[in-house]
Design a protein around this motif. Structure first.
Motif, PDB file in Angstrom:
ATOM      1  N   LYS A   1       0.835  -1.207   0.000  1.00 14.29           N
ATOM      2  CA  LYS A   1       0.000   0.000   0.000  1.00 14.29           C
ATOM      3  C   LYS A   1       0.866   1.251   0.000  1.00 14.29           C
ATOM      4  O   LYS A   1       0.592   2.211  -0.728  1.00 14.29           O
TER       5      LYS A   1
ATOM      6  N   SER B   1       1.070   4.082  -2.924  1.00 15.98           N
ATOM      7  CA  SER B   1       0.821   5.485  -2.586  1.00 15.98           C
ATOM      8  C   SER B   1       1.983   6.360  -3.032  1.00 15.98           C
ATOM      9  O   SER B   1       1.785   7.434  -3.621  1.00 15.98           O
TER      10      SER B   1
ATOM     11  N   GLN C   1      -7.527   3.340  -7.645  1.00 14.32           N
ATOM     12  CA  GLN C   1      -6.453   3.414  -6.653  1.00 14.32           C
ATOM     13  C   GLN C   1      -6.273   4.844  -6.116  1.00 14.32           C
ATOM     14  O   GLN C   1      -5.904   5.033  -4.966  1.00 14.32           O
TER      15      GLN C   1
ATOM     16  N   HIS D   1      -6.539   5.520  -2.117  1.00 14.12           N
ATOM     17  CA  HIS D   1      -5.418   6.039  -1.326  1.00 14.12           C
ATOM     18  C   HIS D   1      -5.642   7.465  -0.833  1.00 14.12           C
ATOM     19  O   HIS D   1      -5.161   7.830   0.245  1.00 14.12           O
TER      20      HIS D   1
END
Length: 205
Positions: free
Chosen positions: A8, A12, A46, A50
């Motif tokens: 993750k 990001s 995404q 995020h």
């Protein structure tokens, strides 16, 4: 779980790097989450996962870049092997690097957005105060070595230095150097003044 958390963070960071490139290319008004996702080669979902929104993505981008550069600057001014004049010279080198990297255009875009967006202004003010506080600390350390800086308090010098760099960045982006205004050369001349003060201080010892 740990592997998922690392993934993750990596995604990001990849999105923030992509956002930096797109923002530099298209400006804030032209920045789209779809283009950032394409730049990062990830699905558009995404971005929303995020960051939640375009504004949150850009603010996280600023905080991401600002934290890196503040850490760099703290290391520079914490290096006791360098004189203050040498640290100033290096800070001017960093300005050149930050213009080339895209950080300066990102910052100036966000400052402009801050004029009419209170949430953005809150984040940008906090980030810039980190730089001002850093400069004030450097000035106080310099005062212990070379004495008072005329009638100026450490806070006043911090305000002047921050204004010179941020204002200089804005004028540079407007193209004033190409019109003959020596913006970055003038900032480097401050290093010469510091060298004079360092020499005077050594003579008195």
């Amino acid at each position: 779980m740990a592997r998922a958390a690392v993934k993750k963070i990596e995604t990001s960071t990849s999105l923030l790097e992509a956002a930096k490139r797109v923002l530099r290319r298209a400006g804030y008004a032209g920045l789209s989450t779809r283009e950032v996702a394409a730049e990062a080669a990830v699905p558009l979902s995404q971005i929303h996962y995020h960051f939640g929104s375009k504004q949150n993505m850009v603010l996280e981008l600023f905080e991401y870049l600002n934290a890196q550069l503040l850490d760099r600057q703290n290391k520079l001014f914490g290096d006791t092997s360098l004189k203050l004049s040498e640290q100033w010279d290096r800070a001017c080198d960093y300005l050149d690097e930050d213009i080339a990297s895209g950080y300066v255009p990102v910052l100036q875009e966000l400052i402009a957005v801050s004029w009419h967006d209170a949430e953005v202004a809150k984040v940008i003010r906090a980030g810039l105060m980190g730089w001002v506080d850093l400069i004030v600390g450097v000035v106080r350390a310099a005062e212990r070595k070379i004495g008072p800086l005329g009638p100026f308090s450490a806070e006043e010098v911090g305000a002047i230095a921050a204004s010179c760099f941020i204002g200089g960045e804005s004028l540079f982006l407007l193209g004033l150097e190409k019109k003959g205004s020596p913006i970055r050369a003038s900032l480097r001349r401050v290093g010469d003044l510091i060298r004079i003060a360092e020499g005077s201080s050594s003579d008195k010892r």
